[in-house]
Enzyme design. Structure first.
Site, PDB file in Angstrom:
ATOM      1  CB  SER A  56      -0.914   0.013   1.221  1.00  0.00           C
ATOM      2  OG  SER A  56      -1.760  -1.103   1.209  1.00  0.00           O
TER       3      SER A  56
HETATM    4  N1  SAH Z   1      -1.484  -4.819   3.790  1.00  0.00           N
HETATM    5  C1  SAH Z   1      -0.579  -4.861   2.654  1.00  0.00           C
HETATM    6  C2  SAH Z   1      -1.333  -4.645   1.348  1.00  0.00           C
HETATM    7  C3  SAH Z   1      -1.362  -5.881   0.544  1.00  0.00           C
HETATM    8  S1  SAH Z   1      -2.378  -5.815  -0.911  1.00  0.00           S
HETATM    9  C4  SAH Z   1       0.523  -3.820   2.832  1.00  0.00           C
HETATM   10  O1  SAH Z   1       0.692  -3.318   3.925  1.00  0.00           O
HETATM   11  O2  SAH Z   1       1.241  -3.538   1.877  1.00  0.00           O
HETATM   12  C5  SAH Z   1      -3.801  -6.707  -0.353  1.00  0.00           C
HETATM   13  C6  SAH Z   1      -3.573  -8.145  -0.008  1.00  0.00           C
HETATM   14  O3  SAH Z   1      -4.839  -8.704   0.302  1.00  0.00           O
HETATM   15  C7  SAH Z   1      -2.980  -9.001  -1.123  1.00  0.00           C
HETATM   16  O4  SAH Z   1      -1.779  -9.561  -0.688  1.00  0.00           O
HETATM   17  C8  SAH Z   1      -4.060 -10.077  -1.345  1.00  0.00           C
HETATM   18  O5  SAH Z   1      -3.519 -11.360  -1.643  1.00  0.00           O
HETATM   19  C9  SAH Z   1      -4.785 -10.076  -0.016  1.00  0.00           C
HETATM   20  N2  SAH Z   1      -6.137 -10.636  -0.013  1.00  0.00           N
HETATM   21  C10 SAH Z   1      -7.126 -10.484  -0.937  1.00  0.00           C
HETATM   22  N3  SAH Z   1      -8.222 -11.155  -0.567  1.00  0.00           N
HETATM   23  C11 SAH Z   1      -7.931 -11.766   0.637  1.00  0.00           C
HETATM   24  C12 SAH Z   1      -8.663 -12.616   1.528  1.00  0.00           C
HETATM   25  N4  SAH Z   1      -9.918 -13.013   1.278  1.00  0.00           N
HETATM   26  N5  SAH Z   1      -8.047 -13.042   2.645  1.00  0.00           N
HETATM   27  C13 SAH Z   1      -6.777 -12.672   2.937  1.00  0.00           C
HETATM   28  N6  SAH Z   1      -6.030 -11.884   2.121  1.00  0.00           N
HETATM   29  C14 SAH Z   1      -6.596 -11.415   0.992  1.00  0.00           C
END
Ligand code: SAH
Length: 230
Positions: free
Chosen positions: A61
């Site tokens: 993010s």
């Molecule tokens: N929190 C992260 C952002 C990652 S992007 C940061 O700090 O950079 C969002 C993430 O959500 C991705 O890795 C994706 O695989 C995950 N995601 C999507 N749907 C999900 C679900 N149902 N359960 C767990 N993770 C999920």
């Protein structure tokens, strides 16, 4: 002086001018080495205020969004926080500095593994990770429940509304931050649970997140070359 120190100071100043005021949040972003959460070939972008690809079609993010979501979550060191969408662990790491405990779920095994390595390398001990589907909330493990949570943060976008299981796992009086909407028209929303079956909703800002998808992703290649840890 650390290679990134100047860029880091600039970023923190930019976040302040963009309206982030919570000193605990700004301090957390200042002490956490964001480069640890980014694939090596893109590390030079670690302190730009942008989302960066982390492999498997996912992104780390944008710092402003991490800061804004954490600030609006109003976390204190008494709070137990649930995060959905660990990615490589940056947001969870920020939360670990302001919360008592963080529980975080990721549906891609290689990202979950990288996040675990990152927490270990940075000696973060109050984050518990889980590989699974966060739309179902935190499961009962060996007879132990962690729900309800004081705060919930979802870092992938729900199409129409927050998953029911997450609303159920939020404490009355608790806050949940979640992006909602179709790609191109997502809004970051702040839900406050007023009673077992009522909540207030506030629109915070337009955002761009990857979609929240059900179930785990079994197709992910375990050793995806683009996914690299600390
Ligand atoms: N929190 C992260 C952002 C990652 S992007 C940061 O700090 O950079 C969002 C993430 O959500 C991705 O890795 C994706 O695989 C995950 N995601 C999507 N749907 C999900 C679900 N149902 N359960 C767990 N993770 C999920």
């Amino acid at each position: 002086m650390n290679t990134y120190q100047n860029q880091k100071i600039k970023l923190i100043m930019a976040l302040r001018s963009a309206g982030i005021q919570d000193m605990n949040v700004l301090n957390a972003l200042e002490v956490i080495p964001r480069e640890h959460f980014i694939p090596e070939e893109m590390m030079d972008q670690a302190y730009e205020d942008i989302a960066v690809p982390i492999g498997l079609g996912q992104t780390i993010s944008q710092p402003f969004v991490v800061a804004k979501m954490t600030e609006a979550l109003e976390v204190t060191d008494r709070h137990k926080v649930l995060e959905i969408g660990t990615g490589t662990g940056y947001q969870a790491c920020v939360l670990s500095k302001v919360a008592r405990r963080v529980y975080t779920i990721e549906r891609h095994r290689p990202l979950h593994d990288v996040a675990e390595e990152n927490f270990k390398a940075l000696h973060i001990r109050n984050v518990t990770t889980l590989y699974g589907d966060g739309m179902k909330g935190w499961p009962t493990i060996n007879g132990n429940d962690q729900a309800p949570f004081d705060r919930i943060i979802v870092t992938a976008a729900a199409r129409e509304k927050p998953p029911r299981a997450l609303i159920d796992q939020l404490h009355v009086g608790g806050i949940m931050m979640i992006p909602v909407g179709k790609p191109g028209s997502q809004i970051l929303k702040r839900f406050k649970k007023e009673s077992d079956d009522t909540y207030s909703i506030q629109d915070i800002m337009p955002v761009r997140f990857v979609p929240l998808l059900p179930d785990i992703d079994e197709t992910a290649i375990r050793n995806d070359k683009r996914v690299q840890g600390a």
